[in-house]
Design an enzyme around this catalytic site. Structure first.
Site, PDB file in Angstrom:
ATOM      1  N   PHE A 249      32.428  29.884  52.175  1.00  0.00           N
ATOM      2  CA  PHE A 249      31.100  29.760  52.754  1.00  0.00           C
ATOM      3  C   PHE A 249      30.425  30.929  53.559  1.00  0.00           C
ATOM      4  O   PHE A 249      31.093  31.947  53.522  1.00  0.00           O
ATOM      5  CB  PHE A 249      31.508  28.858  54.377  1.00  0.00           C
ATOM      6  CG  PHE A 249      32.515  29.587  55.378  1.00  0.00           C
ATOM      7  CD1 PHE A 249      32.063  30.459  56.241  1.00  0.00           C
ATOM      8  CD2 PHE A 249      33.627  29.509  54.984  1.00  0.00           C
ATOM      9  CE1 PHE A 249      32.608  31.034  57.158  1.00  0.00           C
ATOM     10  CE2 PHE A 249      34.590  30.054  55.959  1.00  0.00           C
ATOM     11  CZ  PHE A 249      34.117  30.948  56.868  1.00  0.00           C
TER      12      PHE A 249
ATOM     13  N   ARG B  64      30.546  29.866  41.151  1.00  0.00           N
ATOM     14  CA  ARG B  64      30.660  29.029  41.997  1.00  0.00           C
ATOM     15  C   ARG B  64      29.771  27.897  41.682  1.00  0.00           C
ATOM     16  O   ARG B  64      28.863  27.959  40.725  1.00  0.00           O
ATOM     17  CB  ARG B  64      30.540  29.319  43.483  1.00  0.00           C
ATOM     18  CG  ARG B  64      29.190  30.117  43.587  1.00  0.00           C
ATOM     19  CD  ARG B  64      28.765  30.289  44.988  1.00  0.00           C
ATOM     20  NE  ARG B  64      27.570  31.129  45.221  1.00  0.00           N
ATOM     21  CZ  ARG B  64      26.468  30.818  44.926  1.00  0.00           C
ATOM     22  NH1 ARG B  64      26.167  29.438  44.669  1.00  0.00           N
ATOM     23  NH2 ARG B  64      25.223  31.545  44.937  1.00  0.00           N
ATOM     24  N   GLY B  65      29.797  26.727  42.634  1.00  0.00           N
ATOM     25  CA  GLY B  65      28.758  25.922  42.450  1.00  0.00           C
ATOM     26  C   GLY B  65      27.783  26.246  43.491  1.00  0.00           C
ATOM     27  O   GLY B  65      27.690  27.230  44.019  1.00  0.00           O
TER      28      GLY B  65
ATOM     29  N   CYS C 153      19.289  28.070  47.918  1.00  0.00           N
ATOM     30  CA  CYS C 153      19.977  27.162  47.593  1.00  0.00           C
ATOM     31  C   CYS C 153      19.177  25.892  46.767  1.00  0.00           C
ATOM     32  O   CYS C 153      19.431  24.911  46.355  1.00  0.00           O
ATOM     33  CB  CYS C 153      20.590  26.243  48.646  1.00  0.00           C
ATOM     34  SG  CYS C 153      21.982  27.175  49.730  1.00  0.00           S
TER      35      CYS C 153
END
Length: 260
Positions: free
Chosen positions: A196, A110-111, A213
């Site tokens: 999410f 994923r990003g 993150c």
């Protein structure tokens, strides 16, 4: 347009990954076959995984022009995931130490950078054909964020966006904003996976072992911490599902897992 929503309950990350990847790959293959004018009367997708109680979970999607895909809701056992462009140094402890604490670690496609998933956190994996929905990837990510913003607003929490930082944040004007929901998405041929992770009653101590993150100057939070209450996970699931359905203009509805 419609999409069934499946509640997987508590599931370890590898099992859920297998299920999600099977659905994603099948939707892409089916879409490619359709483009080549190949047709079949077989079900669109049959994907299986096993939950933490050893129960086999099967999802079957029909070949219906009105179905845009499906949405998976799950809570994971403790796990850290690092996105394809993430930096391993954002994991602040040794892998063997992490595993001794009962958590797993995976580098995924994923990003985004590193994040944590665990009990008390609502993870949503919408596996949708955005061409059927009629939107692009940026609009889709905005829709995920907006569904969460409206959900936390229901609990009296003002969520917002920060330019250049995906997800939903609290106190965005403060020197140290706090992330309440991480978002990371992958797409191929306009079919999405990943999604999410909304902190509902998550044990936030797990985030102390990472730079969440990739940020060192921002914090994390949860609905429970912000409100001082213990919100119902079922209520949160219903809110997110209904808001996402409204924003995407797709009828997202609860469907039952097939237990063979």
């Amino acid at each position: 347009m419609k999409a069934p929503c499946y509640d997987l309950g508590l599931m370890d990350y590898p099992s859920c990954w297998t299920l999600q990847q099977s659905l994603f790959d099948s939707l892409i293959s089916h879409k490619s076959a359709k483009a080549g004018a190949k047709t079949s009367n077989a079900p669109l997708v049959i994907a299986e995984a096993t939950d933490t109680e050893g129960q086999s979970q099967k999802i079957v999607l029909s070949d219906n022009s009105e179905e845009a895909g499906c949405v998976l809701f799950v809570e994971h056992l403790p796990v850290y995931t690092l996105g394809k462009s993430g930096h391993s140094e954002n994991l602040l402890i040794a892998r063997n130490t992490l595993e001794a604490m009962g958590a797993q670690f995976f580098h995924i496609d994923r990003g985004g950078d590193i994040t944590f998933h665990g009990p008390g956190q609502l993870v949503g994996y919408p596996i949708l054909d955005l061409e059927k929905v009629g939107i692009g990837l940026r609009e889709y990510i905005d829709a995920l964020e907006e569904a969460v913003i409206r959900t936390v607003d229901h609990f009296g929490i003002r969520g917002g966006r920060i330019a250049g930082a995906s997800g939903v944040w609290i106190d965005i004007e403060s020197p140290r904003p706090r992330k309440i929901c991480a978002i990371g998405v992958r797409s191929s041929r306009y079919v999405t996976m990943h999604g999410f992770a909304l902190n509902v009653t998550t044990d936030l101590n797990w985030f102390a072992r990472i730079n969440p993150c990739g940020f060192t100057d921002r914090g994390v939070t949860s609905i429970a911490l912000e409100t001082g209450t213990t919100p119902s996970m079922e209520e949160v699931k219903d809110l997110v599902m209904n808001f996402l359905s409204e924003i995407l203009n797709v009828k997202i509805y609860k469907n039952k897992i097939v237990c063979p």
